[in-house]
Design a protein around this motif. Structure first.
Motif, PDB file in Angstrom:
ATOM      1  N   ILE A 145       3.982  48.343  25.080  1.00  0.00           N
ATOM      2  CA  ILE A 145       3.284  49.570  25.447  1.00  0.00           C
ATOM      3  C   ILE A 145       2.113  49.703  24.493  1.00  0.00           C
ATOM      4  O   ILE A 145       2.286  50.019  23.325  1.00  0.00           O
ATOM      5  CB  ILE A 145       4.197  50.791  25.342  1.00  0.00           C
ATOM      6  CG1 ILE A 145       5.530  50.526  26.054  1.00  0.00           C
ATOM      7  CG2 ILE A 145       3.507  52.026  25.888  1.00  0.00           C
ATOM      8  CD1 ILE A 145       5.396  50.213  27.518  1.00  0.00           C
ATOM      9  N   SER A 155      -0.414  55.074  25.289  1.00  0.00           N
ATOM     10  CA  SER A 155       0.341  56.101  25.995  1.00  0.00           C
ATOM     11  C   SER A 155      -0.064  57.467  25.466  1.00  0.00           C
ATOM     12  O   SER A 155      -0.376  57.612  24.282  1.00  0.00           O
ATOM     13  CB  SER A 155       1.851  55.892  25.830  1.00  0.00           C
ATOM     14  OG  SER A 155       2.209  56.012  24.475  1.00  0.00           O
ATOM     15  N   PHE A 158       7.126  56.719  24.292  1.00  0.00           N
ATOM     16  CA  PHE A 158       7.865  55.486  24.062  1.00  0.00           C
ATOM     17  C   PHE A 158       8.201  55.393  22.576  1.00  0.00           C
ATOM     18  O   PHE A 158       7.317  55.509  21.733  1.00  0.00           O
ATOM     19  CB  PHE A 158       7.046  54.268  24.488  1.00  0.00           C
ATOM     20  CG  PHE A 158       6.968  54.084  25.976  1.00  0.00           C
ATOM     21  CD1 PHE A 158       7.935  53.358  26.650  1.00  0.00           C
ATOM     22  CD2 PHE A 158       5.929  54.644  26.706  1.00  0.00           C
ATOM     23  CE1 PHE A 158       7.866  53.191  28.026  1.00  0.00           C
ATOM     24  CE2 PHE A 158       5.852  54.481  28.073  1.00  0.00           C
ATOM     25  CZ  PHE A 158       6.823  53.754  28.735  1.00  0.00           C
ATOM     26  N   GLY A 165      14.091  53.194  24.714  1.00  0.00           N
ATOM     27  CA  GLY A 165      12.647  53.043  24.542  1.00  0.00           C
ATOM     28  C   GLY A 165      11.826  54.122  25.219  1.00  0.00           C
ATOM     29  O   GLY A 165      10.748  54.488  24.742  1.00  0.00           O
ATOM     30  N   LEU A 166      12.292  54.676  26.336  1.00  0.00           N
ATOM     31  CA  LEU A 166      11.551  55.676  27.097  1.00  0.00           C
ATOM     32  C   LEU A 166      12.189  57.038  26.903  1.00  0.00           C
ATOM     33  O   LEU A 166      13.360  57.240  27.235  1.00  0.00           O
ATOM     34  CB  LEU A 166      11.529  55.316  28.586  1.00  0.00           C
ATOM     35  CG  LEU A 166      10.800  56.281  29.516  1.00  0.00           C
ATOM     36  CD1 LEU A 166       9.321  56.356  29.172  1.00  0.00           C
ATOM     37  CD2 LEU A 166      10.981  55.859  30.975  1.00  0.00           C
TER      38      LEU A 166
END
Length: 343
Positions: free
Chosen positions: A16, A19, A25, A57-58
């Protein structure tokens, strides 16, 4: 708040790179199963998934700010592809082939009246699937190998601007690799002519699978100068493609890139015809219930609380009518009593 997620890879890795605050994240080396990558895309777009994803992770993020576009680029046949951006990376566990069919179906079901753009394309396999406004916007996009070859030799192709170095215009493998880069350029070029699509309320989906670099590695070897030059050209082209898609959607786009050396199993999926515009209906010989609809909980709550409100309204009105004093609460009785006394 605007954001862009760009996924780069080092081996079988998900990174990623950018973001916003609306999508969170967490940093860590949590592996993501290869078959759950589409679920990650569905969750940060605000859709539900059939099976809960217990992946740290999310994070939840901002539920009221969802992206207007998601772009997934899959690069096959490369161990390491380093982009200039920095970000959080996650290893891919059990890299199996995947598709964004579930995300495309969710978009089609929820936003069918607004006809969002759904484009899934694999140039080397001549596989393309377009839904909604994509049929009109990308009708001139080269999708067959013959069309791709002819597109490369037009005056406004990328051959006039790319430094080919050790790559050749006369080799079929090199032309296949360059034709995929031409597709990336043509997508942003066509979308820039229809910028109003990036400003509507329906989310758009782009899924691209690139196998040209894998073929270059098989043809020349991964230690060859051709493979090194092709890798550098691909990095530059993907960086430019990500920036342009990000800008076209005003920063409210998700751009993902997954690079996998080899898939552990072949991809099994339903075949789709070129420029298919409607979902095929499947028979139900066993008289099974219909699949769960994403709108079920919303419709259930609307009907439930509307019935509760109507029931309470009927009870309150009935109670007041039953306990009403005709002499004081009704103007009809008061007018009638005065007329009688006057007579």
């Amino acid at each position: 708040s605007s954001f862009c997620l760009l996924l780069g890879v080092c081996g079988d890795e998900l990174s990623i790179l950018r973001s916003p605050q609306s999508v969170v994240f967490r940093e860590g080396s949590w592996p993501i199963p290869g078959d759950r990558i589409p679920d990650v895309s569905a969750l940060f777009m605000g859709f539900s998934v059939e099976e809960d994803l217990s992946w740290p992770g999310l994070a939840v993020g901002d539920l009221f700010h969802r992206p207007r576009a998601t772009v997934l680029v899959t690069v096959r046949g490369v161990d390491k592809l380093t982009l200039p951006m920095k970000g959080v990376s996650y290893p891919i566990e059990n890299a199996v082939p995947f598709s964004l069919d579930s995300v495309a179906n969710a978009i089609h079901d929820l936003f069918s009246e607004e006809t969002p753009v759904v484009l899934q394309l694999a140039p080397s396999e001549e596989r393309v699937y377009m839904v909604g406004k994509a049929n009109a916007v990308f009708e001139d996009l080269s999708v067959t190998l013959r069309q791709l070859r002819n597109r490369l030799f037009q005056d406004n192709s990328i051959l006039s601007s790319l430094p080919l170095n050790s790559l050749s215009r006369n080799n079929e493998v090199d032309l296949l690799f360059l034709s995929e880069l031409q597709v990336l350029h043509d997508i942003t070029s066509l979308l820039s002519r229809h910028k109003h699509l990036a400003k509507d309320h329906s989310p758009d989906l782009y899924s691209l699978e690139l196998a040209g670099l894998e073929e270059v590695g098989k043809r020349y070897g991964e230690d060859s100068q051709q493979f090194k030059d092709a890798s550098q050209i691909l990095v530059d082209s993907l960086q430019k493609f990500a920036d342009e898609m990000y800008n076209l959607y005003g920063g409210n786009a998700v751009v993902e890139m997954v690079a996998v050396k080899t898939f552990n199993s072949p991809l099994t999926r339903k075949t789709r015809s070129i420029l298919q515009s409607t979902q095929t209906e499947t028979d139900n010989p066993y008289n099974l219930a219909y699949p769960y609809n994403y709108n079920y909980s919303v419709i259930f709550n609307i009907i439930l609380w509307m019935m509760v409100g109507l029931a309470l309204a009927v009870i309150v009105v009935s109670y007041n009518l039953w306990n009403m004093d005709p002499g004081y609460d009704s103007i009809i009785y008061r007018m009638t009593n005065q007329k009688i006394r006057m007579d």
